[in-house]
Scaffold this motif. Structure first.
Motif, mmCIF file in Angstrom:
data_model
loop_
_atom_site.group_PDB
_atom_site.id
_atom_site.type_symbol
_atom_site.label_atom_id
_atom_site.label_comp_id
_atom_site.label_asym_id
_atom_site.label_seq_id
_atom_site.Cartn_x
_atom_site.Cartn_y
_atom_site.Cartn_z
ATOM 1 N N THR A 1 62.171 42.404 46.841
ATOM 2 C CA THR A 1 63.388 42.814 45.170
ATOM 3 C C THR A 1 63.340 41.220 45.538
ATOM 4 O OG1 THR A 1 63.422 45.112 45.555
ATOM 5 C CG2 THR A 1 64.599 43.425 43.623
ATOM 6 N N GLY A 2 62.410 40.107 44.868
ATOM 7 C CA GLY A 2 62.899 38.337 44.589
ATOM 8 C C GLY A 2 63.227 37.899 45.696
ATOM 9 N N ILE A 3 61.938 38.772 46.838
ATOM 10 C CA ILE A 3 62.397 37.335 48.384
ATOM 11 C C ILE A 3 60.721 37.380 47.878
ATOM 12 C CG2 ILE A 3 62.063 37.904 50.755
ATOM 13 C CD1 ILE A 3 63.620 39.800 50.728
ATOM 14 N N PRO A 4 60.417 35.671 48.657
ATOM 15 C CA PRO A 4 59.542 35.049 48.580
ATOM 16 C C PRO A 4 58.322 35.744 49.301
ATOM 17 C CG PRO A 4 60.702 33.201 48.963
ATOM 18 C CD PRO A 4 62.062 35.173 48.834
ATOM 19 N N ALA A 5 56.999 35.626 49.541
ATOM 20 C CA ALA A 5 56.076 36.341 49.976
ATOM 21 C C ALA A 5 55.434 35.467 51.046
ATOM 22 C CB ALA A 5 54.941 37.195 49.823
ATOM 23 N N HIS A 6 55.512 33.583 50.694
ATOM 24 C CA HIS A 6 55.976 33.066 51.137
ATOM 25 C C HIS A 6 56.807 31.361 51.659
ATOM 26 C CE1 HIS A 6 51.443 34.515 50.144
ATOM 27 N NE2 HIS A 6 50.935 33.846 51.147
ATOM 28 N N TYR A 7 56.384 30.515 53.142
ATOM 29 C CA TYR A 7 57.591 30.182 52.978
ATOM 30 C C TYR A 7 57.394 28.984 51.655
ATOM 31 C CZ TYR A 7 59.089 31.701 57.698
ATOM 32 O OH TYR A 7 60.211 31.729 58.548
ATOM 33 N N THR A 8 58.789 27.756 51.409
ATOM 34 C CA THR A 8 58.361 27.222 50.583
ATOM 35 C C THR A 8 57.401 25.608 50.508
ATOM 36 O OG1 THR A 8 60.245 25.937 51.089
ATOM 37 C CG2 THR A 8 60.415 27.491 49.651
ATOM 38 N N ARG A 9 57.004 24.782 50.064
ATOM 39 C CA ARG A 9 56.425 24.033 50.529
ATOM 40 C C ARG A 9 56.450 22.851 51.102
ATOM 41 N NH1 ARG A 9 55.103 24.395 44.933
ATOM 42 N NH2 ARG A 9 53.648 25.293 43.837
ATOM 43 N N VAL A 10 58.155 22.663 51.364
ATOM 44 C CA VAL A 10 59.101 21.924 51.989
ATOM 45 C C VAL A 10 58.832 22.719 53.335
ATOM 46 C CG1 VAL A 10 60.952 20.992 52.548
ATOM 47 C CG2 VAL A 10 60.658 20.735 49.888
ATOM 48 N N ALA A 11 59.566 23.911 53.608
ATOM 49 C CA ALA A 11 59.494 24.848 55.082
ATOM 50 C C ALA A 11 57.960 24.240 55.464
ATOM 51 C CB ALA A 11 59.728 25.654 54.581
ATOM 52 N N VAL A 12 57.261 24.452 55.033
ATOM 53 C CA VAL A 12 55.500 24.433 55.298
ATOM 54 C C VAL A 12 55.089 23.289 56.049
ATOM 55 C CG1 VAL A 12 53.045 24.819 54.874
ATOM 56 C CG2 VAL A 12 54.735 26.138 54.248
ATOM 57 N N LEU A 13 55.678 22.138 55.013
ATOM 58 C CA LEU A 13 55.465 20.532 55.225
ATOM 59 C C LEU A 13 56.219 20.249 56.652
ATOM 60 C CD1 LEU A 13 54.154 18.051 54.728
ATOM 61 C CD2 LEU A 13 56.388 17.444 53.502
ATOM 62 N N LEU A 14 57.528 21.129 56.244
ATOM 63 C CA LEU A 14 58.199 20.671 57.684
ATOM 64 C C LEU A 14 57.923 21.144 59.154
ATOM 65 C CD1 LEU A 14 62.031 20.911 56.481
ATOM 66 C CD2 LEU A 14 60.764 18.722 56.997
ATOM 67 N N HIS A 15 57.824 22.367 59.181
ATOM 68 C CA HIS A 15 57.460 23.113 59.805
ATOM 69 C C HIS A 15 56.006 22.411 60.572
ATOM 70 C CE1 HIS A 15 54.415 26.149 62.180
ATOM 71 N NE2 HIS A 15 55.651 26.995 62.663
ATOM 72 N N TRP A 16 54.847 21.962 59.648
ATOM 73 C CA TRP A 16 53.488 21.679 60.572
ATOM 74 C C TRP A 16 53.983 19.966 60.841
ATOM 75 C CZ3 TRP A 16 50.419 25.104 62.367
ATOM 76 C CH2 TRP A 16 50.543 26.380 61.513
ATOM 77 N N THR A 17 54.448 19.537 60.467
ATOM 78 C CA THR A 17 55.075 18.211 60.767
ATOM 79 C C THR A 17 55.589 17.915 62.087
ATOM 80 O OG1 THR A 17 55.372 16.868 58.554
ATOM 81 C CG2 THR A 17 56.286 16.595 60.725
ATOM 82 N N VAL A 18 56.985 19.031 62.446
ATOM 83 C CA VAL A 18 57.352 19.269 63.627
ATOM 84 C C VAL A 18 56.442 19.481 64.727
ATOM 85 C CG1 VAL A 18 59.257 20.441 64.804
ATOM 86 C CG2 VAL A 18 59.753 19.331 62.795
ATOM 87 N N ALA A 19 55.450 20.144 63.919
ATOM 88 C CA ALA A 19 54.764 21.149 65.508
ATOM 89 C C ALA A 19 53.837 19.802 66.183
ATOM 90 C CB ALA A 19 53.684 21.967 64.331
ATOM 91 N N ALA A 20 52.849 18.915 65.151
ATOM 92 C CA ALA A 20 52.632 18.243 65.177
ATOM 93 C C ALA A 20 52.382 17.387 66.191
ATOM 94 C CB ALA A 20 51.799 17.145 64.034
ATOM 95 N N LEU A 21 54.093 16.705 66.193
ATOM 96 C CA LEU A 21 54.928 15.899 67.107
ATOM 97 C C LEU A 21 55.079 16.309 67.944
ATOM 98 C CD1 LEU A 21 57.456 14.134 64.014
ATOM 99 C CD2 LEU A 21 55.599 12.950 64.649
ATOM 100 N N MET A 22 55.521 17.396 67.929
ATOM 101 C CA MET A 22 56.467 17.719 69.600
ATOM 102 C C MET A 22 54.771 17.845 70.165
ATOM 103 S SD MET A 22 59.054 20.696 68.522
ATOM 104 C CE MET A 22 59.970 21.196 70.020
ATOM 105 N N ILE A 23 53.692 18.715 69.775
ATOM 106 C CA ILE A 23 52.844 19.074 70.626
ATOM 107 C C ILE A 23 51.944 17.747 70.879
ATOM 108 C CG2 ILE A 23 50.119 19.498 70.256
ATOM 109 C CD1 ILE A 23 51.070 21.633 68.597
#
Length: 200
Positions: free
Chosen positions: A15-37
């Motif tokens: 009920t009212g819970i998004p099925a995906h992470y927000t665009r900001v969360a996605v951007l932060l996730h993949w940016t951190v992943a790329a930087l850490m790797i």
């Protein structure tokens, strides 16, 4: 729909819970992943470089670490104010517990690893004569209370913070393997996709 869902599709089973992470969360996730790797690659490869390349690579490693620290703080703040999408309902209790534990540890390492590196660098005996600049441009301070300690204590802390940094890096390697391996297993073997929640 509440504003914080960022206009994302909603899971029909909740009920009212998004099925995906927000665009900001996605951007932060993949940016951190790329930087850490990328930083892992720099850290592992620095010993095989010639002397002329060691200092530029180490300085870049430090700059990326500080960047990860900043983005990591942003990720935690964003996560605290934006409800994440639910895990698939078919996940067992132990799978949910393992996923939450892995995410907590990754957030912990996202902060602890660069912070231990910053402390290690601040306790370096030559830190005062070798100013730090982010990506060679922006002056960046060391941690003052550490720099101002007695030289003998600084040398001891430099070794200990360095050892902590290395052990946290090993923990990161293990968690990354489990995190990526688990996501691919759920995607291709279990057919319980979690990747779609973090894909743009």
């Amino acid at each position: 729909m509440t504003p914080h869902t960022d206009r994302l599709p909603v899971d029909p089973n909740t009920t009212g819970i998004p099925a995906h992470y927000t665009r900001v969360a996605v951007l932060l996730h993949w940016t951190v992943a790329a930087l850490m790797i990328g930083n892992v690659i720099l850290g592992l490869g620095v010993e095989s470089l010639t002397d002329a390349w060691v200092r530029p690579v180490v300085d870049t490693h430090k700059s990326i670490g500080i960047t990860v620290l900043g983005i990591g703080v942003l990720r935690i703040l964003w996560r605290m104010s934006h409800r994440p999408p639910p895990l698939p309902s078919s996940f067992s209790n132990w799978e949910r517990a393992a996923a939450h534990c892995a995410h907590f540890l990754l957030y912990l390492l996202m902060i602890g690893l660069p912070l231990s590196g910053w402390l290690h660098d601040s306790a370096w005996k030559d830190a005062a004569t070798h100013p730090m600049r982010l990506y060679g441009l922006l002056p960046w301070p060391r941690i003052g209370p550490v720099m101002n300690l007695h030289p003998s204590l600084k040398e001891t802390l430099h070794d200990r913070f360095g050892a902590l940094h290395v052990w946290l890096a090993y923990a990161l390697y293990a968690l990354l393997v489990m995190h990526i391996g688990g996501a691919l297993k759920h995607q291709w073997i279990d057919r319980k996709s979690v990747l779609t929640r973090m894909v743009p």
